[in-house]
Design a protein around this motif. Structure first.
Motif, PDB file in Angstrom:
ATOM      1  N   PRO A   1      16.094 -15.554 -48.079  1.00 22.37           N
ATOM      2  CA  PRO A   1      17.303 -14.725 -48.077  1.00 22.37           C
ATOM      3  C   PRO A   1      17.639 -14.261 -46.660  1.00 22.37           C
ATOM      4  O   PRO A   1      16.753 -14.116 -45.815  1.00 22.37           O
TER       5      PRO A   1
ATOM      6  N   TYR B   1      21.235  -9.883 -46.842  1.00 24.21           N
ATOM      7  CA  TYR B   1      20.866  -9.798 -48.254  1.00 24.21           C
ATOM      8  C   TYR B   1      19.715  -8.812 -48.440  1.00 24.21           C
ATOM      9  O   TYR B   1      19.727  -7.997 -49.361  1.00 24.21           O
TER      10      TYR B   1
ATOM     11  N   TYR C   1      14.833 -11.583 -54.779  1.00 24.99           N
ATOM     12  CA  TYR C   1      15.649 -12.773 -54.506  1.00 24.99           C
ATOM     13  C   TYR C   1      15.140 -13.960 -55.323  1.00 24.99           C
ATOM     14  O   TYR C   1      15.927 -14.690 -55.922  1.00 24.99           O
TER      15      TYR C   1
END
Length: 67
Positions: A38, A42, A24
């Motif tokens: 995140p 995700y 991320y």
């Protein structure tokens, strides 16, 4: 050349599975103005994508090695 691509895909897959937050930070954090983490969705989707990358990388490397 394609064997190298398979190895790279497998390595990216391992990073996505083991450390989705690092993935991320490398790929998505610049899109967000604040320093947020995140979401759980995700992380789950990144891990699923990591499994796909890993399987495709391994399969591609094995198949191309046998040819």
């Amino acid at each position: 050349m394609y064997i190298l691509l398979g190895i790279i895909l497998a390595l990216v897959g391992v990073v996505m599975i083991l450390s989705p937050r690092t993935f991320y930070m490398l790929t998505e954090s610049w899109k967000n103005g604040s320093e947020t983490e995140p979401s759980d969705a995700y992380i789950l989707h990144t891990r699923i994508g990591g499994v796909v990358f890993l399987l495709v990388g391994i399969a591609g490397t094995v198949i191309l090695t046998l040819l």
